[in-house]
Design a protein around this motif. Structure first.
Motif, PDB file in Angstrom:
ATOM      1  N   THR B  45      85.747 -41.226  45.377  1.00  0.00           N
ATOM      2  CA  THR B  45      86.794 -40.762  46.319  1.00  0.00           C
ATOM      3  C   THR B  45      86.501 -41.449  47.691  1.00  0.00           C
ATOM      4  N   GLY B  46      85.223 -41.534  48.081  1.00  0.00           N
ATOM      5  CA  GLY B  46      84.804 -42.405  49.065  1.00  0.00           C
ATOM      6  C   GLY B  46      83.554 -43.136  49.294  1.00  0.00           C
ATOM      7  N   THR B  47      83.095 -43.879  49.985  1.00  0.00           N
ATOM      8  CA  THR B  47      81.723 -44.500  50.237  1.00  0.00           C
ATOM      9  C   THR B  47      81.225 -44.406  51.725  1.00  0.00           C
ATOM     10  N   MET B  48      79.939 -44.218  51.657  1.00  0.00           N
ATOM     11  CA  MET B  48      79.333 -44.475  53.017  1.00  0.00           C
ATOM     12  C   MET B  48      78.132 -45.131  52.686  1.00  0.00           C
ATOM     13  N   GLY B  49      77.889 -45.915  53.798  1.00  0.00           N
ATOM     14  CA  GLY B  49      76.562 -46.798  53.447  1.00  0.00           C
ATOM     15  C   GLY B  49      75.935 -46.860  54.699  1.00  0.00           C
ATOM     16  N   THR B  50      74.734 -47.429  54.682  1.00  0.00           N
ATOM     17  CA  THR B  50      73.706 -47.808  55.883  1.00  0.00           C
ATOM     18  C   THR B  50      73.486 -49.212  55.718  1.00  0.00           C
ATOM     19  N   SER B  51      73.582 -49.541  57.160  1.00  0.00           N
ATOM     20  CA  SER B  51      72.966 -51.080  57.273  1.00  0.00           C
ATOM     21  C   SER B  51      71.834 -51.490  56.212  1.00  0.00           C
ATOM     22  N   SER B  52      70.716 -50.777  56.706  1.00  0.00           N
ATOM     23  CA  SER B  52      69.562 -51.001  55.774  1.00  0.00           C
ATOM     24  C   SER B  52      68.463 -49.717  56.310  1.00  0.00           C
ATOM     25  N   VAL B  53      67.768 -49.441  55.117  1.00  0.00           N
ATOM     26  CA  VAL B  53      66.698 -48.195  55.188  1.00  0.00           C
ATOM     27  C   VAL B  53      65.363 -48.985  54.770  1.00  0.00           C
ATOM     28  N   GLY B  54      64.461 -49.769  55.777  1.00  0.00           N
ATOM     29  CA  GLY B  54      63.468 -50.149  55.206  1.00  0.00           C
ATOM     30  C   GLY B  54      63.864 -51.703  54.579  1.00  0.00           C
ATOM     31  N   TYR B  55      63.656 -51.907  53.261  1.00  0.00           N
ATOM     32  CA  TYR B  55      63.936 -53.160  52.717  1.00  0.00           C
ATOM     33  C   TYR B  55      65.201 -52.994  51.881  1.00  0.00           C
ATOM     34  N   ASN B  56      66.080 -51.674  51.814  1.00  0.00           N
ATOM     35  CA  ASN B  56      66.898 -51.528  50.803  1.00  0.00           C
ATOM     36  C   ASN B  56      68.191 -51.180  52.130  1.00  0.00           C
ATOM     37  N   GLY B  57      69.517 -51.547  51.082  1.00  0.00           N
ATOM     38  CA  GLY B  57      70.522 -50.957  51.694  1.00  0.00           C
ATOM     39  C   GLY B  57      70.844 -49.711  50.985  1.00  0.00           C
ATOM     40  N   ILE B  58      71.566 -48.660  51.507  1.00  0.00           N
ATOM     41  CA  ILE B  58      71.781 -47.508  50.994  1.00  0.00           C
ATOM     42  C   ILE B  58      73.406 -47.245  50.918  1.00  0.00           C
ATOM     43  N   THR B  59      73.819 -46.746  49.444  1.00  0.00           N
ATOM     44  CA  THR B  59      75.400 -46.725  49.470  1.00  0.00           C
ATOM     45  C   THR B  59      75.364 -45.396  48.768  1.00  0.00           C
ATOM     46  N   ILE B  60      76.264 -44.582  49.282  1.00  0.00           N
ATOM     47  CA  ILE B  60      76.263 -42.940  48.839  1.00  0.00           C
ATOM     48  C   ILE B  60      78.082 -43.132  48.499  1.00  0.00           C
ATOM     49  N   ARG B  61      78.225 -42.924  47.126  1.00  0.00           N
ATOM     50  CA  ARG B  61      79.500 -42.849  46.506  1.00  0.00           C
ATOM     51  C   ARG B  61      79.691 -41.192  46.423  1.00  0.00           C
ATOM     52  N   LEU B  62      80.823 -40.724  47.017  1.00  0.00           N
ATOM     53  CA  LEU B  62      81.184 -39.657  47.036  1.00  0.00           C
ATOM     54  C   LEU B  62      82.434 -39.238  45.933  1.00  0.00           C
ATOM     55  N   PHE B  63      82.075 -38.264  45.088  1.00  0.00           N
ATOM     56  CA  PHE B  63      83.043 -38.067  44.125  1.00  0.00           C
ATOM     57  C   PHE B  63      83.707 -36.480  44.309  1.00  0.00           C
ATOM     58  N   SER B  64      85.184 -36.451  44.022  1.00  0.00           N
ATOM     59  CA  SER B  64      85.674 -35.064  44.090  1.00  0.00           C
ATOM     60  C   SER B  64      87.035 -35.252  43.316  1.00  0.00           C
ATOM     61  N   ALA B  65      87.746 -34.263  43.178  1.00  0.00           N
ATOM     62  CA  ALA B  65      89.097 -34.277  42.512  1.00  0.00           C
ATOM     63  C   ALA B  65      90.091 -34.355  43.416  1.00  0.00           C
ATOM     64  N   ASP B  66      89.754 -34.697  44.503  1.00  0.00           N
ATOM     65  CA  ASP B  66      90.985 -34.847  45.509  1.00  0.00           C
ATOM     66  C   ASP B  66      92.224 -35.686  45.299  1.00  0.00           C
ATOM     67  N   ILE B  67      91.650 -36.745  44.803  1.00  0.00           N
ATOM     68  CA  ILE B  67      92.919 -37.693  44.163  1.00  0.00           C
ATOM     69  C   ILE B  67      93.766 -37.013  43.223  1.00  0.00           C
ATOM     70  N   VAL B  68      93.054 -36.304  42.289  1.00  0.00           N
ATOM     71  CA  VAL B  68      93.974 -35.543  41.229  1.00  0.00           C
ATOM     72  C   VAL B  68      94.818 -34.520  41.847  1.00  0.00           C
ATOM     73  N   ILE B  69      94.337 -33.850  42.838  1.00  0.00           N
ATOM     74  CA  ILE B  69      95.089 -32.767  43.628  1.00  0.00           C
ATOM     75  C   ILE B  69      96.115 -33.364  44.315  1.00  0.00           C
ATOM     76  N   VAL B  70      95.967 -34.514  44.985  1.00  0.00           N
ATOM     77  CA  VAL B  70      97.194 -35.245  45.712  1.00  0.00           C
ATOM     78  C   VAL B  70      98.249 -35.582  44.543  1.00  0.00           C
ATOM     79  N   PHE B  71      97.722 -36.308  43.534  1.00  0.00           N
ATOM     80  CA  PHE B  71      98.728 -36.616  42.486  1.00  0.00           C
ATOM     81  C   PHE B  71      99.453 -35.506  41.944  1.00  0.00           C
ATOM     82  N   THR B  72      98.758 -34.250  41.891  1.00  0.00           N
ATOM     83  CA  THR B  72      99.320 -33.057  41.423  1.00  0.00           C
ATOM     84  C   THR B  72     100.553 -32.653  42.355  1.00  0.00           C
ATOM     85  N   MET B  73     100.150 -32.622  43.475  1.00  0.00           N
ATOM     86  CA  MET B  73     101.133 -32.243  44.719  1.00  0.00           C
ATOM     87  C   MET B  73     102.422 -33.377  44.460  1.00  0.00           C
ATOM     88  N   ILE B  74     102.215 -34.533  44.375  1.00  0.00           N
ATOM     89  CA  ILE B  74     103.106 -35.368  44.185  1.00  0.00           C
ATOM     90  C   ILE B  74     104.046 -35.285  42.987  1.00  0.00           C
TER      91      ILE B  74
END
Lengths: 227, 248
Positions: B45-74
């Protein structure tokens, strides 16, 4: 106001139109009562089953932080470096340390950065309290994301010593991917939770090398001296 | 209670039961739309990331049923529009009916549909999480996050009412369009034009409207806002469809 702000509405209306036609099409091809009932029942059963399975999942598999460090008062490593008080920082901020014996009055320090470009500064300090020893310490303060210190998962530098040469190699750059589950927006609006949290506590890291005073040094230019 | 009231209640009840049974096929499109939304949700549903932490990049993927609820509203919005179309209206001729009973039974049908679709939308969030756990090998941060039961119920009720509110928008628009086919063009023009003009006065108007409902943190105030909005839309639709009766 530009045309850009109207664009999402037009796209939404187009999307609704497509869904409208699509749903009509689905209903037309699936308008037999028995089929729909069977489909509905199966769908509900799958959802109920999934809900039951979710609560039976071994959730302790997931990472839950037990960090006691308060991000607001967490120390800046560079602050300690400037005050020459790195030896006073909490030992939990030492990710790894190396110690090598040296039997010569000459030392080479060689640094190899990864393709991505170095991001961890290296500082070298000549100290009186070391005798025939070289120390390298990788300090890393926590980076909290969703309350978890993700710095614990990051790679370590490769440091070794041979033939009077201290070699520091950066690991290859790798993007670490984490997953987090969020509650849905009708729940979030009551809990105050945000889908994407505004910023997070970003820690810092450095490699600190201690060598005996009076040693003859030949070091790469990426390595900084501590004044 | 007068005899007329009893008769109205009976007719509305009969029509509502008939509509819930006869319009079962509408749920097949709901299932397809929710599964489609689940498929889209697998990407995150969304992604957030950091430029770098030490020698690694960090990406956090966010999951929720937001899209399902929006589609259901439509889906609720579209379903309500479809209920106002001629094809569906003609089905009612097997009953002794008038505009009021027809509208009331439609509203009851939409409410029942909102309850079903709201519950399945929220439960689909668990299906999404089970799929992520079972088939993808990621590190999960706070994967066990679950809100208290009371909060869960508040969220479930709010989801149901959001779908119902969007149904009321669709029902109002569908009813307006029945006045004259000209409104098929006029309604989108008025919506887009209205938003455009309002945005000229205040750039954040869409965000403000969204915040009015979706950022309301008090459950009872949120409920009041949603129910009042839905009520106004349905009342307006009933009023307009009464005019329709006079015209035809």
């Amino acid at each position: 106001m530009t045309s850009i702000s109207v664009l999402p509405i037009i796209l939404l209306l187009v999307f609704i139109g497509v869904l409208f036609l699509f749903s009509k099409f689905i209903e037309r091809i699936n308008n037999r009562g028995k089929n729909v009932k069977r489909m509905l029942l199966s769908y509900v059963m799958i959802l109920v089953l999934a809900t039951a399975v979710y609560f039976l999942l071994p959730l302790d598999k997931s990472i839950v932080s037990d960090e006691s460090i308060d991000p607001d008062t967490a120390p800046s490593l560079f602050h300690h470096l400037n005050l020459e008080t790195l030896d006073e920082v909490d030992s939990s901020l030492i990710r790894k340390s190396w110690e090598f014996d040296i039997n010569s009055d000459k030392l080479q320090v060689h640094f190899t950065e990864n393709d991505w470009g170095s991001n961890v500064p290296i500082y070298l300090d000549q100290v009186e309290d070391l005798d025939e020893k070289v120390e390298a310490i990788f300090y890393q303060s926590p980076t909290f994301v969703e309350g978890v210190n993700v710095a614990d998962f990051t790679a370590l530098p490769d440091i070794d010593f041979s033939s009077n040469t201290l070699r520091i190699r950066e690991p290859a750059y790798e993007d670490l991917e984490f997953i987090t589950f969020k509650t849905e927006f009708p729940v979030r609006q009551f809990t105050g939770e945000k889908l994407i949290e505004e910023g997070f506590f970003h820690g810092d890291e450095l490699i600190y090398i201690r060598v005996p005073e009076g040693i003859d040094l030949d070091i790469d230019e990426e390595i900084n001296f501590v004044d | 209670m007068s005899l007329n009231n009893v008769r109205l209640q009976k007719v509305v009840k009969k029509q509502s039961v008939y509509k819930v049974k006869a319009n079962l096929s509408m749920y097949s499109s709901l299932i397809v739309i929710q599964l489609l939304a689940l498929l889209f949700s697998l990407g995150g549903t969304g992604t957030m990331g950091t430029s770098s932490v030490g020698y690694n990049g960090i990406t956090i993927r966010l999951f929720s049923a937001d899209i399902v609820i929006v589609f259901t509203m439509i889906w609720g919005f579209i379903t309500a529009i479809m209920l106002t179309t001629k094809a569906y209206k003609e089905d009612e001729f097997i009953f002794v009916t008038n505009r009021l009973t027809s509208n009331l039974s439609n509203i009851i049908f939409l409410f029942v549909a909102s309850i079903f679709s709201g519950i399945t939308a929220v439960l689909s969030g668990y299906l999404l999480k089970v799929i992520m756990f079972s088939f993808f090998n990621y590190e999960f941060l706070h994967a066990g996050t679950s809100s208290e039961f009371g909060i869960f119920i508040s969220g479930l009720l709010t989801t149901i009412l959001y779908v119902f509110m969007f149904s009321s928008f669709g029902y109002l628009i569908g009813t307006v369009v029945q006045l004259s086919k000209m409104f098929i063009i006029i309604v989108p023009v008025v919506i887009i034009g209205g938003v455009y003009l309002l945005s000229r006065i205040n750039q954040d108007v869409i965000l403000d409207i969204g915040s009015f409902y979706f950022l309301e943190s008090n459950f009872f105030i949120a409920l009041t806002k949603i129910i009042l909005t839905a009520g106004i839309c349905f009342l307006a639709a009933i009023f307009i469809s009464n005019r329709l009766e006079v015209r035809k």
